[in-house]
Design a protein around this motif. Structure first.
Motif, PDB file in Angstrom:
ATOM      1  N   MET B 374       1.347  11.053 -21.063  1.00 31.61           N
ATOM      2  CA  MET B 374       0.536  11.670 -22.300  1.00 31.61           C
ATOM      3  C   MET B 374       0.398  12.872 -22.487  1.00 31.61           C
ATOM      4  O   MET B 374       0.616  13.571 -23.433  1.00 31.61           O
ATOM      5  CB  MET B 374      -0.973  10.937 -22.156  1.00 31.61           C
ATOM      6  N   THR B 375       0.179  13.608 -20.951  1.00 28.57           N
ATOM      7  CA  THR B 375       0.160  15.139 -20.980  1.00 28.57           C
ATOM      8  C   THR B 375       1.290  15.544 -21.607  1.00 28.57           C
ATOM      9  O   THR B 375       1.343  16.622 -22.553  1.00 28.57           O
ATOM     10  CB  THR B 375      -0.404  15.711 -19.714  1.00 28.57           C
ATOM     11  N   HIS B 376       2.464  15.281 -20.984  1.00 34.28           N
ATOM     12  CA  HIS B 376       3.826  15.958 -21.538  1.00 34.28           C
ATOM     13  C   HIS B 376       3.915  15.751 -22.779  1.00 34.28           C
ATOM     14  O   HIS B 376       4.480  16.518 -23.415  1.00 34.28           O
ATOM     15  CB  HIS B 376       4.702  15.528 -20.232  1.00 34.28           C
ATOM     16  N   ALA B 377       3.981  14.564 -23.194  1.00 31.60           N
ATOM     17  CA  ALA B 377       4.341  14.208 -24.749  1.00 31.60           C
ATOM     18  C   ALA B 377       3.647  15.075 -25.594  1.00 31.60           C
ATOM     19  O   ALA B 377       4.257  15.574 -26.494  1.00 31.60           O
ATOM     20  CB  ALA B 377       4.495  12.686 -24.682  1.00 31.60           C
ATOM     21  N   ILE B 378       2.187  14.900 -25.479  1.00 33.66           N
ATOM     22  CA  ILE B 378       1.603  15.398 -26.447  1.00 33.66           C
ATOM     23  C   ILE B 378       1.802  16.959 -26.392  1.00 33.66           C
ATOM     24  O   ILE B 378       1.802  17.596 -27.516  1.00 33.66           O
ATOM     25  CB  ILE B 378      -0.045  15.074 -26.197  1.00 33.66           C
ATOM     26  N   ASN B 379       1.463  17.489 -25.188  1.00 30.57           N
ATOM     27  CA  ASN B 379       1.837  19.252 -25.177  1.00 30.57           C
ATOM     28  C   ASN B 379       3.372  19.500 -25.665  1.00 30.57           C
ATOM     29  O   ASN B 379       3.366  20.381 -26.487  1.00 30.57           O
ATOM     30  CB  ASN B 379       1.664  19.502 -23.529  1.00 30.57           C
ATOM     31  N   THR B 380       4.070  18.670 -25.644  1.00 23.85           N
ATOM     32  CA  THR B 380       5.675  19.020 -26.034  1.00 23.85           C
ATOM     33  C   THR B 380       5.403  18.800 -27.582  1.00 23.85           C
ATOM     34  O   THR B 380       6.037  19.810 -28.279  1.00 23.85           O
ATOM     35  CB  THR B 380       6.747  17.959 -25.542  1.00 23.85           C
ATOM     36  N   ALA B 381       4.870  17.792 -28.258  1.00 20.62           N
ATOM     37  CA  ALA B 381       4.865  17.691 -29.582  1.00 20.62           C
ATOM     38  C   ALA B 381       4.128  18.938 -30.084  1.00 20.62           C
ATOM     39  O   ALA B 381       4.411  19.633 -31.120  1.00 20.62           O
ATOM     40  CB  ALA B 381       4.074  16.391 -29.778  1.00 20.62           C
ATOM     41  N   LEU B 382       2.954  19.411 -29.574  1.00 23.79           N
ATOM     42  CA  LEU B 382       2.222  20.419 -30.010  1.00 23.79           C
ATOM     43  C   LEU B 382       3.020  21.757 -30.050  1.00 23.79           C
ATOM     44  O   LEU B 382       2.891  22.820 -30.780  1.00 23.79           O
ATOM     45  CB  LEU B 382       0.965  20.709 -29.009  1.00 23.79           C
ATOM     46  N   ALA B 383       3.747  21.832 -28.956  1.00 23.00           N
ATOM     47  CA  ALA B 383       4.638  23.208 -28.779  1.00 23.00           C
ATOM     48  C   ALA B 383       6.037  23.309 -29.751  1.00 23.00           C
ATOM     49  O   ALA B 383       6.205  24.277 -30.030  1.00 23.00           O
ATOM     50  CB  ALA B 383       4.958  23.094 -27.272  1.00 23.00           C
ATOM     51  N   LYS B 384       6.434  21.860 -29.981  1.00 26.55           N
ATOM     52  CA  LYS B 384       7.768  22.012 -30.573  1.00 26.55           C
ATOM     53  C   LYS B 384       7.684  21.820 -32.159  1.00 26.55           C
ATOM     54  O   LYS B 384       8.581  21.572 -32.903  1.00 26.55           O
ATOM     55  CB  LYS B 384       8.724  21.099 -29.909  1.00 26.55           C
ATOM     56  N   LEU B 385       6.275  21.165 -32.451  1.00 26.39           N
ATOM     57  CA  LEU B 385       6.355  20.646 -33.985  1.00 26.39           C
ATOM     58  C   LEU B 385       5.215  21.691 -34.716  1.00 26.39           C
ATOM     59  O   LEU B 385       4.043  21.379 -34.406  1.00 26.39           O
ATOM     60  CB  LEU B 385       6.017  19.339 -33.977  1.00 26.39           C
ATOM     61  N   PRO B 386       5.885  22.788 -35.278  1.00 25.38           N
ATOM     62  CA  PRO B 386       4.932  23.676 -35.548  1.00 25.38           C
ATOM     63  C   PRO B 386       3.941  23.254 -36.666  1.00 25.38           C
ATOM     64  O   PRO B 386       4.547  22.617 -37.747  1.00 25.38           O
ATOM     65  CB  PRO B 386       5.894  25.001 -36.058  1.00 25.38           C
TER      66      PRO B 386
END
Lengths: 78, 421
Positions: B374-386
């Motif tokens: 959950m941590t990695h998927a959501i943090n990646t979404a927040l970082a890569k989907l402006p």
């Protein structure tokens, strides 16, 4: 009056879920045998330690709080 | 990375919570159960019913401890009683001799008790401790998340519940078995088209099990092939192929839907709290509190049960031996005796242990891996989907389901990669 906190671990009850290592990673870890091990000093008032003790699914951790008179007996554990 | 993950239509079809597969778990049931949970906690906290009855659900139910129509059912709604039910394995167990036409429970760690449970769980527990989370992240989580986000990023819109949250937990576990993404989707297809079909998984895993026995690798099937069980008489033996396959199936079944749905709920919670989401984007370490709060506040599986093996009493209510006793963890996690403003999603509240991953000997084996997914998927979404936000033109997302709750959709829009914002 100052408090001294020590944690008693019951490695027979421990199932190695790692709940303590998640909540207080500076104090607890699960060793290669799959049982809890204390890796850092227990500091009086550390709320993460209190949480870890409370959250242990097997109640394998016990928090022992002593006041300063009694702490002479427990001092070595610090 | 295969391109199996690029077929978004297929992913969406395979993980549709409104599909037939989920009807017996409450399917599209969309009543908010929490006001009822509060009432029942106050008037109880223990009642003589199954959790779905006071919610008005009259459809079929099939879940742990259900339906068992020939046994009395009780449900507890407060933190203290629920903790006792999960912890006290002298009175409350996961397996009892069947009565009447009841199905014999399969011999897996989900339905073992006492020493047998400990012996079997110990075989895999070392692969799921906090210190092993980086192993899961580096080997299986990071690659799946990256492939999925890369396929989403250029498009400008997505249903993140299906396009990201659903596949990540499955691919993490099947990856640890040595299966490819395409094989993972074949298993999903088989299971969703016919609930009983485990033959596809058996067919795909059999050669991997054989190969790992010959040549160990750094993966979970290898762990299972090398695991040693000690019998009561001291004899040591390794798991046979059927035992490994059964173990693998349990890990996949227990770790897939739960993590997916909780991830979707967590994303939705952030999208509806945009200030918090912005804080998390700037400080990804805040995800730790976000996830604990999400699991406390809107738990995907809000009730688990045990069988009473002896007559006993819970909060003044007589529980006869043989009864099914449900611990409504969703209600326990909003017990106002333990949490101020329990109905509020507040990731900044002081951390306090909850029952979202269970308690006692059956505490969620995969909880640390699930947290990392959950941590990695959501943090990646927040970082890569402006400029990520809920799609203002889509219907408001809802939490649906009963015993397995999750988002119907998490429709989002964002600035597409490669386009000017």
């Amino acid at each position: 009056m100052t408090e001294t906190w020590t944690v008693r671990t019951d490695r027979d009850s421990c199932m190695g879920t790692g709940m303590c290592a998640f909540l207080a990673p500076h104090v607890f870890d699960v060793d290669s045998t799959g049982r809890v091990t204390v890796i850092g000093p227990v500091t009086a008032g550390d709320d993460a330690v209190r949480q870890a003790v409370e959250a242990c699914p097997m109640s394998a951790l016990e928090l022992i709080i002593t006041n300063d008179e009694a702490s002479n007996l427990q001092g070595d554990d610090q | 990375m295969s391109n199996a993950l690029a077929d978004r239509e297929r992913l969406r079809r395979l993980f549709d919570l409104r599909s037939d597969v989920y009807i017996s778990r409450g399917g599209a049931f969309d009543v908010d159960p929490y006001p009822t949970f509060h009432e029942l906690r106050e008037s109880g906290p223990v009642h003589a019913h199954s959790p779905h009855e006071p919610l008005g659900w009259t459809g079929p139910v099939f879940f742990q401890g259900l339906p068992y129509p020939d046994r009395p059912h009780f449900t507890a709604y407060d933190f203290e009683t629920c903790s006792t039910i999960l912890k006290d394995d002298e009175h409350f167990v996961t397996n009892v001799p069947p009565i009447g036409n009841e199905q014999v429970l399969p011999n897996t760690i989900l339905f073992m008790d006492g020493k047998e449970h400990r012996a079997h769980r110990t075989l895999v527990q070392p692969s799921f401790i906090p210190a092993k989370v980086a192993w899961w992240l580096d080997n299986w989580i990071r690659g799946s998340v990256e492939a999925l986000i890369d396929s989403i990023a250029p498009t400008g819109s997505a249903d993140l519940n299906l396009d990201l949250c659903a596949p990540v937990p499955m691919l993490t576990i099947t990856g640890s078995f040595g299966l490819t993404d395409d094989e993972a989707l074949q298993i999903r297809e088989a299971v969703t088209s016919d609930l009983g079909d485990t033959t596809t998984m058996a067919r795909l895993l059999a050669p991997i099990i054989a190969a790992r026995r010959q040549e160990p690798q750094d993966d979970l099937i290898t762990v299972l092939t090398q695991a040693e069980l000690t019998d009561d008489d001291g004899a040591v033996h390794r798991l046979n192929d059927i035992e490994i396959l059964t173990f693998a199936f349990v890990l996949l079944a227990a770790g897939t839907g739960t993590t997916w749905k909780q991830m979707g709920i967590t994303l939705w919670a952030l999208l509806t709290h945009p200030e918090t989401m912005e804080q998390v984007r700037q400080d990804p370490s805040l995800m730790r509190g976000v996830i604990e709060e999400s699991v406390r506040w809107m738990l995907t599986d809000p009730a688990f049960s045990r069988f009473a093996v002896k007559d006993t009493t819970l909060a003044g209510v007589h529980i006869p031996a043989g009864a099914v006793v449900h611990a409504c963890l969703g209600a326990a996690n909003r017990d106002p005796k333990r949490w101020d403003r329990p109905d509020e999603f507040d990731p900044f509240r002081p951390m306090k242990p909850h029952l979202g991953f269970g308690f006692g000997p059956h505490t969620c084996l995969g909880m640390h891996v699930a947290r990392m997914e959950m941590t990695h998927a959501i943090n990646t979404a927040l970082a890569k989907l402006p400029n990520l936000r809920l799609d203002p033109n889509a219907p408001a997302p809802q939490v649906i389901g009963l015993y397995e709750r999750g988002m119907d959709t998490v429709p989002v829009v964002f600035d597409a990669a490669g386009s000017a914002s």
